[in-house]
Design a protein around this motif. Sequence first.
Motif, PDB file in Angstrom:
ATOM      1  N   LEU A   1       0.841  -1.197   0.000  1.00 45.42           N
ATOM      2  CA  LEU A   1       0.000   0.000   0.000  1.00 45.42           C
ATOM      3  C   LEU A   1       0.877   1.248   0.000  1.00 45.42           C
ATOM      4  O   LEU A   1       1.881   1.313   0.711  1.00 45.42           O
ATOM      5  N   ARG A   2       0.500   2.237  -0.768  1.00 46.44           N
ATOM      6  CA  ARG A   2       1.207   3.506  -0.814  1.00 46.44           C
ATOM      7  C   ARG A   2       0.493   4.514   0.097  1.00 46.44           C
ATOM      8  O   ARG A   2      -0.725   4.655   0.031  1.00 46.44           O
ATOM      9  N   GLY A   3       1.268   5.199   0.930  1.00 51.26           N
ATOM     10  CA  GLY A   3       0.708   6.214   1.808  1.00 51.26           C
ATOM     11  C   GLY A   3       0.139   5.662   3.097  1.00 51.26           C
ATOM     12  O   GLY A   3      -0.395   6.430   3.912  1.00 51.26           O
ATOM     13  N   PHE A   4       0.255   4.346   3.304  1.00 51.87           N
ATOM     14  CA  PHE A   4      -0.350   3.776   4.503  1.00 51.87           C
ATOM     15  C   PHE A   4       0.495   4.026   5.747  1.00 51.87           C
ATOM     16  O   PHE A   4      -0.036   4.124   6.852  1.00 51.87           O
ATOM     17  N   THR A   5       1.813   4.144   5.571  1.00 55.06           N
ATOM     18  CA  THR A   5       2.669   4.421   6.728  1.00 55.06           C
ATOM     19  C   THR A   5       2.316   5.764   7.347  1.00 55.06           C
ATOM     20  O   THR A   5       2.171   5.887   8.573  1.00 55.06           O
ATOM     21  N   ALA A   6       2.164   6.787   6.495  1.00 53.45           N
ATOM     22  CA  ALA A   6       1.754   8.099   7.005  1.00 53.45           C
ATOM     23  C   ALA A   6       0.365   8.035   7.619  1.00 53.45           C
ATOM     24  O   ALA A   6       0.087   8.701   8.629  1.00 53.45           O
ATOM     25  N   PHE A   7      -0.499   7.230   7.015  1.00 52.87           N
ATOM     26  CA  PHE A   7      -1.854   7.043   7.537  1.00 52.87           C
ATOM     27  C   PHE A   7      -1.808   6.507   8.965  1.00 52.87           C
ATOM     28  O   PHE A   7      -2.545   6.962   9.841  1.00 52.87           O
ATOM     29  N   THR A   8      -0.941   5.536   9.232  1.00 50.10           N
ATOM     30  CA  THR A   8      -0.885   4.914  10.560  1.00 50.10           C
ATOM     31  C   THR A   8      -0.367   5.872  11.619  1.00 50.10           C
ATOM     32  O   THR A   8      -0.733   5.747  12.797  1.00 50.10           O
TER      33      THR A   8
END
Length: 365
Positions: free
Chosen positions: A184-191
């Motif tokens: 997934l792209r952008g999921f790290t920032a999401f978390t």
Amino acid sequence: MIVEARGSPGRVPASILIADDDAISRKLLRRLLEQDGHTVRAAADGRQAMDMFGEEPSDVVLLDILMPELDGISVLEQLKATSGGNDIPVIMISAIDETGSVARCIESGADDYLSKPFNPVILRARINAGLVKKRLHDLERARVHDVFSRFLPEHVVDDVLARTDTDFRLGGALTAGTVMFTDLRGFTAFTERRAPVFVIKALNQYFDETSDAILEHGGTLVAYRGDGFLAVYGAPIEVEDHADRALATARELVNVRLPRFNEWLHKNGVGEDVRMGVGLNSGQFMSGNVGSLRRLEYTVHGDTVNTASRIEGMTKTLGNPILLAESTRRALLRPPDDLQHVGEHGVPGRDSNVSLWTVDGVVFG
């Protein structure tokens, strides 16, 4: 002749098949076993016994050695060769009391041997021992079935179990198939901006969506890795159209499953979308179950696997959510019309460039 014994303590009911050409012996055995609560079927010869077993397998089989049509040892050998027959306890019963016959029965797969006349107490003990062994085997098989069904399509699980030995571990195999990695792209920032409880809930929602797509296309879900996963097509059950299945899954993930997951995020107060990268590579890889009898893990290894992972990583820089190697394009039995060549690109860890392809109409938002 059967030596009678009084009393029959409580037993767990089972289905028992008797094969004996002596009518009196069959009658006495049936009466004894039915008194213990078992369901009993009786055959007068070996061929009839095999027909009965084919119609409905039993939990335990009692076989006389000397019978017309098909003798007891021949029945034993045929029974053990049938699907699932190797797990059925078989007790040989005969007036023949000679070492050679006993040895041949054991070598052919018999679990026990009793000479006539036998003591019903001993017979009950042998039957119960066989039932305990079978039920432990069935419990373990059910447990392993549950483990396998978590990463294999349900319709494949029984086929896989039929190919395993008694410890249920799939031996190592060199297989030709297609490997898929996703991320997934952008999921790290999401978390980083959400509570852990919501992050885990979102991941479970995402994996529910994506796992179904893999299994419905006949793939094997090998492992979850962070917010992505590793899946393979063509192992542990070989299929010729492994590349077609993998590409069809990739399309469904990006075009159907990901938008559905983003809709779920929006309904739960998340404004931004997440994106996905999918990398496919085809070739030979090693596969099998590793671990102990208490804990098993299906895994795959090899250059094909490593390269698929690196191709998935290149979706970030090349801007294509789906990238497939030339090896996957060549493996397609039905190449789609919208395949687009992305060019020759260097892949980390490889000396030579890899020709990469994508499919038209699928781009990062």
